[in-house]
Design an enzyme around this catalytic site. Structure first.
Site, PDB file in Angstrom:
ATOM      1  N   GLY A   1      37.883 -13.361 -10.730  1.00 22.92           N
ATOM      2  CA  GLY A   1      39.161 -13.277 -10.524  1.00 22.92           C
ATOM      3  C   GLY A   1      40.569 -14.050 -10.469  1.00 22.92           C
ATOM      4  N   CYS A   2      41.501 -13.232 -11.001  1.00 25.99           N
ATOM      5  CA  CYS A   2      42.709 -13.656 -10.443  1.00 25.99           C
ATOM      6  C   CYS A   2      43.693 -14.252  -9.411  1.00 25.99           C
ATOM      7  CB  CYS A   2      43.523 -13.365 -11.607  1.00 25.99           C
ATOM      8  SG  CYS A   2      44.899 -11.538 -11.478  1.00 25.99           S
ATOM      9  N   TYR A   3      43.722 -13.222  -8.993  1.00 26.86           N
ATOM     10  CA  TYR A   3      44.179 -13.687  -7.372  1.00 26.86           C
ATOM     11  C   TYR A   3      43.743 -14.716  -6.633  1.00 26.86           C
ATOM     12  CZ  TYR A   3      47.588  -9.763  -7.842  1.00 26.86           C
ATOM     13  OH  TYR A   3      49.078  -9.415  -8.360  1.00 26.86           O
TER      14      TYR A   3
END
Length: 315
Positions: A116-118
């Protein structure tokens, strides 16, 4: 020629992956007819014909798609961009810079979960801190982050780019107020910490780019570490690649802008503060290293190609 199928290519990540692959001469893109994109039999045919299948789907659909692999299929590799498989032990986690073990699993495993990005920005910081015993696994980690609105997918993009949009979205908006953000599970599992971090993300009125920040108190670290010590350890940890860059002291003067990595697939990390407390930040493109760029990098590694092929890497 590598045969690639994108299940869910109309979504934000799927479109970006397709855009990159269309520029390559070593890829044969298998594209399903629009009228059959929800036809399970047709999807199964394309998955099993492919060497690489990207799943750019909601979690439940991604889980169902994996079940469409024929029992005798030994060649197709799956790269899943959803959150469905990121903490499962039988799936490789697609962040090769974290350690040689992560890279080896991407090379050899047929199931790869794209981060995921975060979580990418978080784990890039916390994993080496735990690995090198700078913080204990029980450290009460706090994380705050800002992202461009493209991270919310098609619905958020349409909302922000609408001429009749709500005036509230002119300003940054904090969300995940119940502390149940979908990336928390992998943030905890991959980094090796024992406590779920306190996480406060914000979506802001610009399209792409992300900054993830971790504040630390020096008197709570496992030793007499300074910001400079930690910077040196991070530099050594990521010294074998040029995709994760550790910036020197004083690199940013005053403010860190979240949108300057728009269109790039690398990440930079800074350590800023004083003798009592400091903040470690990672900055990258939420649609690059935080999504499609990472997925393409994983495909390259899994297919024994140059891992930076189709990636945009800055200085």
């Amino acid at each position: 020629m590598i045969k690639v199928f994108i299940d869910g290519q109309s979504g934000t990540t799927g479109l970006k992956i397709r855009e990159r692959l269309l520029k390559r001469n070593d890829i044969e893109l298998l594209e399903i007819d629009e009228k059959n994109r929800k036809n399970e039999k047709e999807i199964s045919k394309y998955i099993n014909e492919s060497d690489i299948t990207f799943l750019c789907l909601p979690d439940s659909a991604a889980e169902e798609a994996v079940l469409l692999l024929d029992k005798n299929n030994k060649h197709t590799k799956i790269i899943d961009a959803s959150t469905a498989h990121r903490t499962l032990p039988e799936w490789a986690y697609g962040f090769p810079e974290l350690s040689s073990d992560f890279r080896k699993r991407i090379e050899t495993n047929r199931f790869i979960a794209n981060p995921g990005c975060y979580a990418s920005g978080f784990n890039a910081i916390i994993y080496p801190l735990v690995k090198h015993n700078i913080i204990s696994k029980s450290y009460p980690v706090t994380c705050f982050a800002v992202s461009g609105y493209s991270g919310g997918g098609k619905k958020a993009i349409a909302e922000y780019e609408s001429a009749q949009r709500n005036a509230q979205i002119d300003s940054p908006r904090q969300y995940a107020l119940n502390q149940n953000h979908k990336h928390l599970k992998e943030m905890k599992a991959i980094s090796g910490i024992e406590r779920t971090p306190l996480f406060s993300p914000m979506i802001c009125d610009y399209k792409q780019g992300m900054v993830v920040s971790i504040p630390l108190f020096t008197d709570m670290l496992n030793g007499n570490y300074t910001a400079e010590n930690v910077r040196e350890i991070l530099t050594e940890h990521y010294s074998r690649n040029d995709i994760i860059k550790i910036r020197p002291e004083g690199y940013t003067k005053g403010m860190i802008a979240a949108n300057v990595f728009d269109g790039r697939d690398d990440m930079e990390i800074e350590v800023n503060g004083n003798k009592d407390r400091f903040v470690i930040t990672s900055r990258f493109d939420n649609l690059g290293k935080g999504a499609s760029g990472s997925a393409i990098q994983c495909m390259n590694i899994a297919c024994w190609k140059d891992e930076k092929k189709s990636l945009v890497i800055g200085e």
